[in-house]
Design a protein around this motif. Structure first.
Motif, short mmCIF file in Angstrom:
data_model
loop_
_atom_site.label_atom_id
_atom_site.label_comp_id
_atom_site.label_asym_id
_atom_site.label_seq_id
_atom_site.Cartn_x
_atom_site.Cartn_y
_atom_site.Cartn_z
N ASN A 160 0.86 -1.18 0.00
CA ASN A 160 0.00 0.00 0.00
C ASN A 160 0.90 1.24 0.00
O ASN A 160 1.11 1.86 1.04
CB ASN A 160 -0.92 -0.01 1.22
CG ASN A 160 -1.94 1.11 1.18
OD1 ASN A 160 -2.17 1.71 0.14
ND2 ASN A 160 -2.55 1.40 2.33
N PRO A 161 1.44 1.62 -1.17
CA PRO A 161 2.47 2.67 -1.21
C PRO A 161 1.98 4.05 -0.84
O PRO A 161 2.80 4.91 -0.51
CB PRO A 161 2.94 2.63 -2.68
CG PRO A 161 1.78 2.10 -3.43
CD PRO A 161 1.13 1.11 -2.52
N CYS A 162 0.69 4.29 -0.89
CA CYS A 162 0.16 5.63 -0.62
C CYS A 162 -0.81 5.63 0.56
O CYS A 162 -1.72 6.46 0.63
CB CYS A 162 -0.51 6.20 -1.86
SG CYS A 162 0.56 6.34 -3.29
N GLY A 163 -0.62 4.70 1.48
CA GLY A 163 -1.51 4.61 2.63
C GLY A 163 -1.42 5.84 3.52
O GLY A 163 -0.43 6.58 3.51
N PRO A 164 -2.45 6.08 4.33
CA PRO A 164 -2.47 7.27 5.19
C PRO A 164 -1.47 7.21 6.34
O PRO A 164 -1.15 8.25 6.92
CB PRO A 164 -3.91 7.30 5.72
CG PRO A 164 -4.39 5.88 5.61
CD PRO A 164 -3.71 5.31 4.42
N GLU A 165 -0.96 6.03 6.67
CA GLU A 165 0.00 5.90 7.77
C GLU A 165 1.42 5.79 7.23
O GLU A 165 1.70 4.94 6.37
CB GLU A 165 -0.32 4.66 8.62
CG GLU A 165 -1.65 4.74 9.35
CD GLU A 165 -1.64 5.82 10.42
OE1 GLU A 165 -0.57 6.06 11.03
OE2 GLU A 165 -2.70 6.44 10.64
N LEU A 166 2.30 6.62 7.73
CA LEU A 166 3.71 6.55 7.35
C LEU A 166 4.39 5.38 8.07
O LEU A 166 4.00 5.01 9.17
CB LEU A 166 4.43 7.85 7.70
CG LEU A 166 4.05 9.10 6.90
CD1 LEU A 166 4.85 10.29 7.42
CD2 LEU A 166 4.31 8.91 5.41
N PRO A 167 5.45 4.82 7.47
CA PRO A 167 6.22 3.79 8.17
C PRO A 167 6.98 4.40 9.34
O PRO A 167 7.19 5.61 9.39
CB PRO A 167 7.18 3.27 7.09
CG PRO A 167 7.32 4.42 6.14
CD PRO A 167 5.99 5.11 6.12
N THR A 168 7.39 3.56 10.27
CA THR A 168 8.17 4.06 11.40
C THR A 168 9.54 4.53 10.92
O THR A 168 10.06 4.06 9.90
CB THR A 168 8.37 2.97 12.47
OG1 THR A 168 9.16 1.90 11.91
CG2 THR A 168 7.03 2.43 12.94
N PHE A 169 10.11 5.43 11.66
CA PHE A 169 11.40 6.01 11.28
C PHE A 169 12.49 4.95 11.21
O PHE A 169 13.33 4.95 10.31
CB PHE A 169 11.78 7.11 12.27
CG PHE A 169 13.10 7.77 11.95
CD1 PHE A 169 13.26 8.46 10.77
CD2 PHE A 169 14.15 7.67 12.84
CE1 PHE A 169 14.47 9.07 10.47
CE2 PHE A 169 15.36 8.28 12.55
CZ PHE A 169 15.52 8.99 11.37
N HIS A 170 12.48 4.00 12.15
CA HIS A 170 13.51 2.97 12.17
C HIS A 170 13.38 2.03 10.97
O HIS A 170 14.38 1.54 10.44
CB HIS A 170 13.44 2.17 13.48
CG HIS A 170 13.72 3.01 14.69
ND1 HIS A 170 12.72 3.66 15.38
CD2 HIS A 170 14.88 3.33 15.31
CE1 HIS A 170 13.25 4.33 16.38
NE2 HIS A 170 14.57 4.15 16.37
N TRP A 171 12.15 1.79 10.53
CA TRP A 171 11.96 0.97 9.33
C TRP A 171 12.50 1.70 8.09
O TRP A 171 13.11 1.08 7.22
CB TRP A 171 10.49 0.63 9.16
CG TRP A 171 10.22 -0.16 7.91
CD1 TRP A 171 9.60 0.27 6.78
CD2 TRP A 171 10.59 -1.52 7.66
NE1 TRP A 171 9.56 -0.72 5.83
CE2 TRP A 171 10.16 -1.84 6.36
CE3 TRP A 171 11.25 -2.50 8.42
CZ2 TRP A 171 10.35 -3.10 5.79
CZ3 TRP A 171 11.44 -3.75 7.85
CH2 TRP A 171 11.00 -4.05 6.56
N VAL A 172 12.30 3.02 8.05
CA VAL A 172 12.83 3.81 6.93
C VAL A 172 14.36 3.73 6.89
O VAL A 172 14.97 3.60 5.83
CB VAL A 172 12.37 5.27 7.03
CG1 VAL A 172 13.06 6.14 5.97
CG2 VAL A 172 10.85 5.36 6.85
N LEU A 173 14.99 3.77 8.06
CA LEU A 173 16.45 3.64 8.11
C LEU A 173 16.90 2.30 7.54
O LEU A 173 17.87 2.23 6.78
CB LEU A 173 16.94 3.80 9.55
CG LEU A 173 16.89 5.19 10.17
CD1 LEU A 173 17.46 5.15 11.58
CD2 LEU A 173 17.65 6.20 9.33
N LEU A 174 16.21 1.23 7.92
CA LEU A 174 16.55 -0.09 7.39
C LEU A 174 16.37 -0.12 5.88
O LEU A 174 17.22 -0.66 5.15
CB LEU A 174 15.66 -1.15 8.05
CG LEU A 174 15.82 -2.58 7.50
CD1 LEU A 174 17.24 -3.09 7.73
CD2 LEU A 174 14.80 -3.52 8.13
#
Length: 334
Positions: A160-174
């Motif tokens: 779901n690339p455009c979902g209303p919830e952003l991923p967690t910051f730590h997941w983005v780092l990974l």
């Protein structure tokens, strides 16, 4: 005697290969780890200051994304195209607009005094620059846009690339760590492939028309190279990870800024060193990668490491041009 010499040399060769591999792993860990550390520190600091300034409640980035999501009525295609094409392209041309002004006018001196190849592009040939801009625009409009259009249903299939919830910051780092590794592998080997004598003169020679590159030349390439070497390496990571469009947008912006800096021809203070790739344009058969990890593993940075350019391949933390503090040796008279 010959067999004994061979038996002795093989362990030595294996030891050298293992040493190169371990050095490459350490370098990759250091480069990516340092980048992620500074990114984390920047994000935390900026978020805190924004929250203090605006009095934002909750997570600043989530609130900002929610406002954007609501503004477009949750139209996922618009959000996806905005994040993967419009914003990264705007960032690319905004940064390159500044660089092209310096290239053509020689001003401001704060930029031009950091020129790497001091006798080149001073100023840049206007006709050659116009040709480069036209080809880059062609690549973006007729190659990048269709690839992003194809990317959208693939990303929808992955998640779901455009979902209303952003991923967690730590997941983005990974994710960024994975993106960096994937791009290094794909770009290095595709780049070396385009340097093969059977392919080079038909494809990659276009990019190497600029032995002293400028920023906009980062996307100046044959269409086949633009697809396989410029677009695929940064796209594959987000597709494999099923990334959110906000993460993909940030990654594309960083990738475009990084490649622009690598080609810009100026070793500017507090920005990543472009010496590595500038040397590639100068010598053709050295420094094929992005991070330099695979170059070290394969020995394709051996000549570079013997040069003054390697000594200058550092983060400049003052305002003295490295061409002055680490000058080239004087040329010998014939």
């Amino acid at each position: 005697m010959r067999k004994e010499a061979t038996a002795v040399s093989q362990p030595a060769q294996l030891h050298r290969v293992d040493g190169h591999l371990w050095d490459s792993v350490k370098k990759a860990t250091f480069v990516l780890g340092s980048g992620l550390f500074f990114f984390a520190a920047f994000r935390n600091s900026v978020t805190w200051h924004f929250q203090r300034f605006w009095g934002a409640s909750g997570d600043f980035w989530q609130t900002l994304w929610g406002m954007l999501y609501n503004y477009f009525g949750g139209n996922e295609w618009v959000l996806f195209f905005l994040g993967t094409m419009i914003i990264p392209t705007a960032v690319f041309w905004a940064f390159n607009g500044i660089l092209m002004f310096a290239d053509t006018t020689g001003k401001p001196s704060f930029i031009t005094r950091y020129r790497i190849q001091v006798d080149k592009n001073n100023p840049v040939d206007p006709a050659k620059l116009r040709q480069a801009v036209k080809k880059v625009l062609f690549n973006q409009l007729f190659l990048s846009v269709p690839m992003v259009i194809v990317m959208y249903p693939v990303m929808k299939w992955r998640g779901n690339p455009c979902g209303p919830e952003l991923p967690t910051f730590h997941w983005v780092l990974l994710e960024f760590f994975v993106f960096g590794l994937i791009e290094e592998v794909l770009f290095y080997y595709s780049h070396r492939l385009f340097h093969h004598p059977a392919i080079y003169r038909y494809v990659h020679k276009v990019h190497h028309e600029w032995t002293a590159p400028i920023g906009v030349v980062s996307l100046y390439a044959h269409p086949l190279e633009h697809i396989l070497a410029n677009m695929l390496p940064p796209i594959v990571g987000p597709v494999l990870m099923g990334s959110h469009v906000a993460t993909t947008m940030l990654w594309f912006c960083m990738a475009l800024l990084t490649t622009t800096i690598s080609h810009c021809g100026y070793h500017l203070p507090f920005l990543p060193s472009p010496e590595f790739h500038d040397f590639h344009h100068l010598k053709f058969n050295q420094c094929f990668g992005v991070l330099g990890v695979l170059d070290r593993l394969h020995g394709t940075d051996a000549i570079f490491k013997t040069t003054k350019a390697n000594e200058r391949h550092i983060l400049l933390l003052n305002f003295t041009p490295l061409s002055e503090s680490v000058p080239d040796p004087p040329k010998q008279k014939k």
